[in-house]
Scaffold this motif. Structure first.
Motif, PDB file in Angstrom:
ATOM      1  N   ASP A 135       0.866  -1.170   0.000  1.00  0.00           N
ATOM      2  CA  ASP A 135       0.000   0.000   0.000  1.00  0.00           C
ATOM      3  C   ASP A 135       0.905   1.222   0.000  1.00  0.00           C
ATOM      4  N   ARG A 136       0.949   1.943  -1.106  1.00  0.00           N
ATOM      5  CA  ARG A 136       1.885   3.066  -1.239  1.00  0.00           C
ATOM      6  C   ARG A 136       1.551   4.229  -0.305  1.00  0.00           C
ATOM      7  N   ASN A 137       0.334   4.255   0.222  1.00  0.00           N
ATOM      8  CA  ASN A 137      -0.042   5.274   1.202  1.00  0.00           C
ATOM      9  C   ASN A 137       0.226   4.820   2.633  1.00  0.00           C
ATOM     10  N   GLU A 206      -2.804   9.891   6.739  1.00  0.00           N
ATOM     11  CA  GLU A 206      -2.228  11.094   6.132  1.00  0.00           C
ATOM     12  C   GLU A 206      -1.632  10.715   4.776  1.00  0.00           C
ATOM     13  N   ALA A 207      -2.497  10.325   3.869  1.00  0.00           N
ATOM     14  CA  ALA A 207      -2.050   9.706   2.617  1.00  0.00           C
ATOM     15  C   ALA A 207      -1.116  10.583   1.805  1.00  0.00           C
ATOM     16  N   ALA A 227       1.049   9.686  -3.184  1.00  0.00           N
ATOM     17  CA  ALA A 227       2.022   8.629  -3.446  1.00  0.00           C
ATOM     18  C   ALA A 227       2.141   8.368  -4.941  1.00  0.00           C
ATOM     19  N   THR A 228       3.362   8.181  -5.403  1.00  0.00           N
ATOM     20  CA  THR A 228       3.621   7.916  -6.814  1.00  0.00           C
ATOM     21  C   THR A 228       3.485   6.423  -7.110  1.00  0.00           C
ATOM     22  N   ASN A 261       5.316  -1.329   6.874  1.00  0.00           N
ATOM     23  CA  ASN A 261       4.118  -0.542   6.585  1.00  0.00           C
ATOM     24  C   ASN A 261       4.224   0.790   7.344  1.00  0.00           C
ATOM     25  N   GLY A 262       3.280   1.683   7.059  1.00  0.00           N
ATOM     26  CA  GLY A 262       3.322   2.990   7.686  1.00  0.00           C
ATOM     27  C   GLY A 262       3.264   2.912   9.195  1.00  0.00           C
ATOM     28  N   MET A 263       4.007   3.807   9.850  1.00  0.00           N
ATOM     29  CA  MET A 263       4.042   3.849  11.308  1.00  0.00           C
ATOM     30  C   MET A 263       3.540   5.197  11.809  1.00  0.00           C
ATOM     31  N   THR A 264       2.806   5.159  12.900  1.00  0.00           N
ATOM     32  CA  THR A 264       2.384   6.379  13.570  1.00  0.00           C
ATOM     33  C   THR A 264       3.573   6.966  14.325  1.00  0.00           C
TER      34      THR A 264
END
Length: 286
Positions: A135-137, A206-207, A227-228, A261-264
């Motif tokens: 997931d690029r976001n 926060e994409a 995101a690209t 993956n994204g982290m807070t």
């Protein structure tokens, strides 16, 4: 942690109860949980049991604070050899599909981790974003660097014509180049040197925002950029994979790399604390 087992009214102490992830990784790197000495007669001397204890504490924190499940690949560089350092602690299987690291050129392996030579040393993780379908976001990369030098050296990265995922810390005394699915450079004068832990991340909430952290603290952000595209490139360590070729080789000493993956903000702070605690336990912290 030990437990006591009672049989017919008597009791005795059993061995430590390890996290399953600890057992899988430490078994893969062939480090026994006993008195076997590693790095003897150096400041890094530890027993196999101490190495198990240090890594297990890291895993326990990651699971309790919610970031272990976000890790895709983690290279904690325990064991001191190329054979031990290749394993992805999240899935310590000796295969490209499990994102093992394959080292090329001149890479030094030691108690402190891995170090390229700035000329031809790097590692291929076989992590391809398009194949995996990340997931690029909701994506990020992290590293722990023990070196303070400047220069266009990538701690890790993959670069295509329109998408950058990389960490270039202290390109000069005034610039850092950091990106997570950006079509340009998220750069600025963010940090005093290239020592410590570094994370660049996007998260779903926060994409259109990238955030850059040093030692668990936010030091820069880039907003308003979606995101690209996928790169369809393997992530390299100690260099950046630019259109299929390693570029921007690093000569710095790294004690960890991670793809996640994204982290807070809370995740990043806890991840840094646990990573720093691990380095302290191994006497290789900065």
């Amino acid at each position: 942690m030990s437990r006591r087992v009672s049989i017919f009214g008597s009791s005795f102490a059993s061995g430590p109860v390890w996290q399953a992830e600890t057992t899988a990784y430490m078994t893969a790197i062939a480090v026994p949980a006993d008195g076997t000495l590693y790095y003897p007669a150096t400041i890094y001397q530890r027993t196999g049991l101490q190495l198990w204890q240090a890594f297990d504490a890291f895993v326990v924190t990651g699971k309790s604070d919610g970031w272990w499940a976000k890790l895709i690949a983690l290279y904690p560089y325990i064991g001191g050899t190329a054979t031990a350092h290749k394993f992805n602690a999240v899935n310590p299987v000796d295969s490209n599909a499990a994102f093992r690291a394959q080292f090329f050129g001149s890479v030094t392996h030691s108690a402190t981790g891995v170090q390229g030579n700035g000329v031809n040393g790097y590692a291929n993780t076989f992590f391809n974003d398009q194949t995996v379908g990340v997931d690029r976001n909701n994506f990020g990369i992290s590293t722990y660097s023990r070196s303070a030098g400047t220069g266009f050296m990538a701690a890790m990265g993959a670069v295509s014509a329109a998408t950058y995922n990389w960490l270039v810390i202290r390109f000069s005394n005034t610039e850092d180049y950091i990106s997570a699915y950006d079509n340009s450079f998220f750069f600025g004068n963010f940090v005093p040197n290239s020592q410590g832990s570094f994370t660049v991340t996007r998260q779903t909430a926060e994409a259109n925002t990238q955030r850059f952290y040093r030692n668990g603290t936010l030091v820069g952000s880039r907003t308003g950029f979606a995101a690209t595209a996928y790169q369809n490139r393997n992530m390299f360590l100690m260099s950046a994979n630019q259109l299929g070729t390693p570029q921007y080789y690093s000569n710095k000493n790294y004690s960890a790399h991670a793809i996640h993956n994204g982290m807070t903000a809370a995740n990043v702070a806890s991840f840094h604390t646990a990573l720093q605690t691990l380095q302290v336990a191994l006497n290789r912290n900065v």
